[in-house]
Design an enzyme around this catalytic site. Structure first.
Site, PDB file in Angstrom:
ATOM      1  N   SER A 109       0.829  -1.203   0.000  1.00  0.00           N
ATOM      2  CA  SER A 109       0.000   0.000   0.000  1.00  0.00           C
ATOM      3  C   SER A 109       0.867   1.259   0.000  1.00  0.00           C
ATOM      4  O   SER A 109       1.672   1.434  -0.907  1.00  0.00           O
ATOM      5  CB  SER A 109      -0.952  -0.059   1.193  1.00  0.00           C
ATOM      6  OG  SER A 109      -2.043   0.770   0.954  1.00  0.00           O
ATOM      7  N   TRP A 145     -10.295   0.077  -4.862  1.00  0.00           N
ATOM      8  CA  TRP A 145      -9.801   1.426  -4.567  1.00  0.00           C
ATOM      9  C   TRP A 145      -8.377   1.602  -5.124  1.00  0.00           C
ATOM     10  O   TRP A 145      -7.992   2.672  -5.565  1.00  0.00           O
ATOM     11  CB  TRP A 145      -9.849   1.640  -3.048  1.00  0.00           C
ATOM     12  CG  TRP A 145      -9.434   2.966  -2.499  1.00  0.00           C
ATOM     13  CD1 TRP A 145      -8.444   3.188  -1.595  1.00  0.00           C
ATOM     14  CD2 TRP A 145     -10.019   4.253  -2.749  1.00  0.00           C
ATOM     15  NE1 TRP A 145      -8.365   4.519  -1.269  1.00  0.00           N
ATOM     16  CE2 TRP A 145      -9.323   5.198  -1.965  1.00  0.00           C
ATOM     17  CE3 TRP A 145     -11.056   4.704  -3.572  1.00  0.00           C
ATOM     18  CZ2 TRP A 145      -9.618   6.563  -1.963  1.00  0.00           C
ATOM     19  CZ3 TRP A 145     -11.353   6.070  -3.570  1.00  0.00           C
ATOM     20  CH2 TRP A 145     -10.650   6.975  -2.782  1.00  0.00           C
ATOM     21  N   HIS A 156      -7.647  -5.757   0.860  1.00  0.00           N
ATOM     22  CA  HIS A 156      -6.419  -4.966   0.934  1.00  0.00           C
ATOM     23  C   HIS A 156      -5.555  -5.429   2.112  1.00  0.00           C
ATOM     24  O   HIS A 156      -5.830  -5.117   3.268  1.00  0.00           O
ATOM     25  CB  HIS A 156      -6.850  -3.509   1.128  1.00  0.00           C
ATOM     26  CG  HIS A 156      -5.741  -2.525   1.055  1.00  0.00           C
ATOM     27  ND1 HIS A 156      -5.003  -2.320  -0.085  1.00  0.00           N
ATOM     28  CD2 HIS A 156      -5.244  -1.672   1.989  1.00  0.00           C
ATOM     29  CE1 HIS A 156      -4.099  -1.382   0.140  1.00  0.00           C
ATOM     30  NE2 HIS A 156      -4.222  -0.971   1.394  1.00  0.00           N
TER      31      HIS A 156
END
Ligand code: GTR
Length: 419
Positions: free
Chosen positions: A256, A346, A397
């Site tokens: 991330s 996302w 995620h």
């Protein structure tokens, strides 16, 4: 009779369509897409809503000539790097005036005797100021040669990389990595630059800039992402001094925000053999121009991550002098691996894959086969086209042992074939 036939065929189609779609590569779960469109209508979740865009050619020089050879690539690579420094990630400094390493703990009976634990303090001194951060590191005892090693830029709490192994986390599955013959290390991003809008400059930025780090800094000043990468390079400086480590075989990995930072660190520091981005999304592997999921404006809400100049591209992605395929290109011809997760729309999984695909003309300078736009693999089926890899894992995620397994499969092949 005819209509029964039709109904039967339609039913058969409905049954097999999702499978066929998977066979032709990953497609987002339509239910998830509909849900996200409802929950967050201001963002793009649907492939059909992605605007038309044209990507800058990574091989085109401003004078209209094209780079054609590896030698020319290395000659002009700096120009691309400069654009990213100037407009997106900021300019990080080199070495501090003094750099030293202190091994504060060494235990060759770690993990039931299968690994050696080392805790190393990296000490910097610059213009009278000092800074320290720690590397946690395990080396496999069964490997007699200097070990290749995975370095995680840890963007989560330090309990995920516990040197005592009292806490074990799938985010950094050290035992499994050791078992496969790799060393595994971690640095804490927060030690280098607190992941905080107000306090981000309190680490290594203060080391270099002193009190001026607090005031208005230039719009191309290095910010947190670049500072984390600076720390990864200092860890590599240590690896070069440790005879137990093959410093030419380091895989740098981040998840991330850490993945955005690992890609940038791999662009800045060509000593990293493999660079891995796990679900890095906007400002990482995902193409900005697609504006799918997290946009440049959205990622710039983290005002301490990117250089001030990057804000000019909020809602103006098409004006960027580069896109993220050029960041991937800056890693060529070294190993690069991009990973996505199915539910993490996302981060724009397809956009992450496409960056890798659109770096192909640069990899082609070394005669590596292209990864094509429509080569996106199905769920949980890594695509390896040396020296590049990609997978999309089912689930959300996160960085999981499954991701690590794929990264190690890739590294096994990479170090066997390319080295
Ligand atoms: C998200 C953010 C992403 C990503 C992520 C993370 O909320 O929008 O850019 O970096 O956080 O680091 O977990």
């Amino acid at each position: 009779m005819k209509s029964i036939h039709f109904i039967y065929l339609a039913f058969l189609y409905l049954l097999t369509a999702p499978l066929m779609a998977q066979e032709n590569g990953w497609e987002a779960n339509p239910e998830l897409v509909e849900q996200l469109k409802k929950d967050r209508p201001d963002y793009i979740w649907d492939e059909s809503a992605v605007p038309d865009y044209e990507l800058p050619d990574p091989l085109l020089l401003s004078n209209e000539t094209r780079i054609e050879t590896p030698a020319e690539w290395f000659q002009y690579r700096e120009m691309t790097l400069e654009k990213f420094r100037d407009q997106m990630y900021g300019r990080r400094p080199g070495l501090p005036e003094e750099l030293s390493f202190d091994v504060i703990e060494e235990d060759d009976s770690a993990m039931n005797g299968t690994a050696t634990l080392k805790r190393v303090v990296v000490k910097s001194r610059h213009e009278g100021r000092t800074h320290e951060f720690e590397i946690t590191l395990f080396l496999p005892n069964a490997v007699y040669e200097p070990a290749p090693l995975f370095l995680l830029m840890n963007n989560r709490g330090p309990e995920n990389t516990d040197p005592s192994r009292q806490e074990k986390s799938g985010f950094w599955p050290a035992e499994v990595v050791i078992e496969r013959g790799y060393g595994i290390a971690a640095i804490q991003n927060n030690d280098l630059a607190p992941d905080d809008t107000e306090r981000y400059h309190e680490g290594v930025i203060h080391l270099f800039e002193g009190e001026t780090a607090i005031g208005q800094r230039p719009p191309d000043a290095w910010m947190a992402l670049a500072a984390w990468g600076w720390g990864a390079s200092r860890a590599l400086d240590y690896f070069e001094t440790d005879p137990g480590i093959d410093a030419g075989s380091i895989a740098l990995l981040g998840h991330s925000r850490g993945g955005k930072a690992s890609l940038w660190a791999g662009a800045e520091d060509e000593r990293f053999a493999i660079v891995i981005s796990n679900e890095s999304g906007s400002g990482g592997a995902a193409l900005s121009r697609r504006t799918f999921g997290e946009t440049v404006r959205a990622v710039n809400r983290f005002t301490h991550w990117f250089a001030g100049n990057f804000e000019a591209y909020n809602d103006r992605e098409e004006e960027l002098p580069f896109d993220q395929h050029m960041l991937i290109s800056l890693i060529a011809p070294r190993g690069v691996y991009v990973a996505s997760a199915d539910e993490d729309l996302w981060a724009d999984p397809r956009g992450e894959f496409l960056s890798l695909a659109h770096a192909s003309p640069v990899y082609a300078l070394w005669e590596y086969s292209p990864i094509n736009e429509d080569d996106m693999p199905s769920l949980n089926e890594p695509l390896i086209e040396m020296p590049r890899g990609y997978h999309i894992r089912s689930g959300g995620h996160n960085l999981t042992p499954q991701d690590w397994g794929y990264f190690m499969d890739f590294a096994d092949q990479y170090f066997e074939q390319v080295d």
